[in-house]
Design a protein around this motif. Structure first.
Motif, short mmCIF file in Angstrom:
data_model
loop_
_atom_site.label_atom_id
_atom_site.label_comp_id
_atom_site.label_asym_id
_atom_site.label_seq_id
_atom_site.Cartn_x
_atom_site.Cartn_y
_atom_site.Cartn_z
N ASP A 1 0.83 -1.07 0.28
CA ASP A 1 -0.14 0.19 0.39
C ASP A 1 0.93 1.20 0.21
O ASP A 1 1.09 2.05 0.87
CB ASP A 1 -1.11 0.15 1.58
CG ASP A 1 -1.98 1.21 1.39
OD1 ASP A 1 -2.03 1.61 0.06
OD2 ASP A 1 -2.40 2.00 2.31
N LEU A 2 1.93 1.54 -1.51
CA LEU A 2 2.57 2.34 -1.08
C LEU A 2 1.80 4.15 -2.72
O LEU A 2 0.77 3.48 -3.06
CB LEU A 2 3.86 2.46 -1.95
CG LEU A 2 4.39 1.43 -1.13
CD1 LEU A 2 5.84 0.64 -1.74
CD2 LEU A 2 5.14 1.82 0.15
N PRO A 3 2.08 4.48 -1.72
CA PRO A 3 1.52 6.13 -2.49
C PRO A 3 2.64 5.41 -3.91
O PRO A 3 2.98 6.12 -4.29
CB PRO A 3 2.15 7.29 -1.71
CG PRO A 3 3.34 6.60 -1.05
CD PRO A 3 3.01 5.31 -0.86
N PRO A 4 1.00 6.47 -4.88
CA PRO A 4 1.75 6.65 -6.74
C PRO A 4 3.29 7.32 -6.48
O PRO A 4 3.38 8.39 -5.72
CB PRO A 4 0.42 6.89 -6.81
CG PRO A 4 -0.72 6.62 -5.90
CD PRO A 4 0.06 6.90 -4.88
N GLY A 5 4.52 7.31 -7.67
CA GLY A 5 5.64 7.73 -7.77
C GLY A 5 6.11 6.85 -7.39
O GLY A 5 7.18 7.47 -6.34
N ASP B 1 2.93 -2.52 -5.14
CA ASP B 1 2.09 -2.82 -6.60
C ASP B 1 2.31 -2.25 -7.84
O ASP B 1 2.81 -0.84 -7.16
CB ASP B 1 1.14 -1.93 -6.12
CG ASP B 1 -0.44 -1.28 -7.31
OD1 ASP B 1 -0.18 -1.59 -8.01
OD2 ASP B 1 -1.14 -0.93 -6.79
N PRO B 2 3.03 -2.62 -9.04
CA PRO B 2 3.43 -2.02 -10.09
C PRO B 2 2.93 -1.19 -10.30
O PRO B 2 3.99 0.04 -10.79
CB PRO B 2 3.33 -3.29 -11.53
CG PRO B 2 2.94 -4.33 -10.71
CD PRO B 2 2.19 -4.05 -9.11
N ALA B 3 1.80 -0.55 -9.58
CA ALA B 3 0.48 0.84 -10.63
C ALA B 3 1.64 2.25 -9.68
O ALA B 3 1.07 2.92 -10.00
CB ALA B 3 -0.43 0.76 -10.39
#
Length: 566
Positions: free
Chosen positions: A154-158, A175-177
């Motif tokens: 659950d990491l923030p995008p970027g 999460d690759p996204a």
């Protein structure tokens, strides 16, 4: 702006904000009590309960990884379960508890010794230490009732995730996204975590070294997995170069600089991997693993289910070829509902084509029906079928007879079908020695270097105790590849390679020089391999390959090829 260098693991680039992952900070052991105050029986009970909980966790992690990155990559978690139940480790930990060491301290002490032993070894074997850390940390979390401070799922995008190292469990949860890249202080390209990162198409640079520790959280970073660099505070021009590289179209087909055409296909282990393979510019599928259709269920897939999965893959690659491997279970792949016999050495037992022909002919014929029907309804793509773990000509003859029999049945039923091109996997020394006869009997050969290396070197690829022997750069393995291509050159059959070796751009020149017509790999490495092929002068490459084939040791091969690796 400054640049740190490491080993490019995933040949992609990403830009994002640094975030440190330090799971070890959450596993601080309490002060060690005096032995006389420790209840050994209670500690052993705690340890047993923790092992049961971790075993369940590992199996759940394997299932999640299989769904995301395929069965082949998820097999690492089966090795983790073996570590968990390793009798030497377990006995030593229980002995320490009996002498008054609390369970967490006993686990930490014994695993530390085992990790140190692995780290003292060379090459890929040293990287197995991370697998031991993964199991140790799971046990400690269970014993200490601790949760990681950073949830990697659950990491923030970027996010560009920085770490001392990442375990396979950590990496499979990403999460690759959200994750723009990974950079680690330690690690190598063949570590299980690095392989999973490639499967997830996450830009990754490993083994950056101590300089990475100077990077503060919140810093802008560019991770370039092609060149093995991490750029701190990249300027606009550097960012633009990365963006340009990421959006550069992949050529449809490639040839060497002197005009030798090479097919660059993708290995696919799940339906979710088909579209990304097409997007990465793969020239079809060189290995469609059908095991995902049979695993994690209570009964075998129907003919209709298999037909639909294969025709969907064919539809994604109009004008190309999709090579489907028939069911390859046994060895490291267990299917509960098949009730496979327990074997003391399953890699040398009943697996691959042996199971299909002898023990589960009904499953084999059902699969062939689906494949022959798909061959007639695959759109503009061509279907090819290959048989795994061939070691006798009689196996090929029997498999080809089964294809003819199924075709006759479909004809009698009035069911549209077609007979596809047929090939065999070259994974055993027997297949290497029979390569000429095999190539006369079928349309193509596909070299599976993961298993071929295992059998040539007599080194179980799931046994960390002999990991140093499982080396595709050993001269004996290279000579097996060369012998196979040379034998097939006297026939009309083409030769491909679908093992992990095929996707390493540093080895592309060697493989082209050895006469491979096709290379099949994880989709993420397709663009890098295509770029490398276009730079190769095949005549000059052959001269270097001949030098490598004359070598007696891996170190000599590495030196001849000018490779920078352990």
């Amino acid at each position: 702006m400054r640049t740190l260098t490491g080993v490019g693991s995933t040949p992609l680039s990403g830009v994002g904000t640094a975030r440190w992952y330090r799971p070890e900070a959450d596993l601080t052991l309490p002060e060690r009590p005096a032995p006389a105050t420790v209840d050994g029986d209670a500690e052993r009970a705690r340890f047993a309960a923790a092992r049961d909980a971790v075993r369940d966790d590992i199996r759940e992690a394997r299932d999640r990884a299989a769904a995301r990155v395929g069965e082949e990559e998820a097999a690492v978690f089966e090795a983790h379960e073996q570590f968990l139940d390793d009798p030497e480790l377990v006995d030593d930990i229980e002995a320490a508890m009996a002498e008054g060491t609390p369970a967490p301290h006993a686990v930490s002490d014994r695993f530390a010794a085992a990790i140190e032993q692995f780290e003292a070894l060379d090459g890929p074997m040293a990287e197995r230490a991370d697998d031991l850390r993964d199991v140790r940390d799971r046990l400690l979390r269970a014993l200490l009732d601790a949760a990681p401070g950073t949830d990697v799922a659950d990491l923030p995008p970027g996010t560009v995730l920085l770490a001392e190292r990442l375990t396979p469990s950590d990496t499979a949860a990403l999460d690759p996204a959200a994750v723009a890249g990974i950079a680690t202080v330690t690690g190598g390209r063949t570590a299980h975590a690095a392989i999973i990162a490639r499967s997830l198409s996450i830009p990754a640079v490993v083994g950056v070294g101590e300089s990475l520790r100077d990077v503060d959280a919140g810093t802008d970073l560019l991770v370039d997995g092609s060149d093995g660099r991490v750029v701190v505070d990249p300027d606009a021009a550097t960012r633009e170069q990365a963006d340009t590289a990421a959006t550069t179209p992949v050529p449809d087909r490639v040839s060497t600089a002197d005009g030798v055409p090479i097919t660059v296909a993708a290995n696919v282990g799940s339906e979710a991997e088909v579209a990304p393979a097409a997007e990465r510019g793969a020239d079809g599928i060189g290995l469609f693993r059908t095991e995902f259709l049979f695993l994690d269920r209570e009964s075998p897939p129907t003919e209709a289910e298999q037909y639909e999965a294969v025709t969907a893959a064919l539809s994604a690659f109009p004008g190309e070829q999709v090579v489907v491997r028939t069911l390859d279970v046994g060895g490291d792949k267990r299917v509960p509902y098949l009730d496979l016999p327990a074997e003391s050495n399953p890699f040398l037992g009943r697996r691959g084509i042996r199971l299909s022909l002898d023990d589960h002919r009904d499953l084999f014929e059902t699969q062939l029906r689906a494949l022959l029907r798909a061959a007639a309804h695959g759109g503009d793509a061509d279907l090819a079928v290959m048989f795994p773990l061939v070691s006798r000509m009689t196996e090929v003859e029997s498999a080809l007879s089964a294809v003819d029999a199924v075709a006759a049945d479909l004809e009698a039923e009035g069911v549209p079908h077609a007979i596809p091109d047929v090939g065999v996997m070259v994974e055993t020394p027997a297949a290497v020695f029979l390569a000429g006869r095999l190539a006369d009997a079928v349309d193509f050969l596909s070299i599976g270097t993961n298993d071929l290396t295992q059998y040539v070197m007599a080194a179980d690829r799931e046994n960390d105790g002999v990991a140093a022997y499982h080396d595709p750069l050993h001269p004996a393995v290279l000579r097996a590849v060369d012998r196979t291509t040379a034998a097939a050159a006297e026939t009309d059959a083409w030769v491909g390679m679908c093992g992990e070796m095929a996707g390493d751009p540093a080895l592309t020149e060697l493989l082209v020089a050895l006469g491979l017509d096709e290379l099949s790999m994880s989709a993420v490495t397709v663009p890098a391999v295509k770029t490398r092929i276009r730079q190769i002068d095949s005549a000059a490459a052959r001269a270097r390959a001949d030098e490598a084939l004359a070598c007696e040791t891996r170190a000599e091969v590495v030196d001849v090829l000018g490779l920078d690796r352990d």
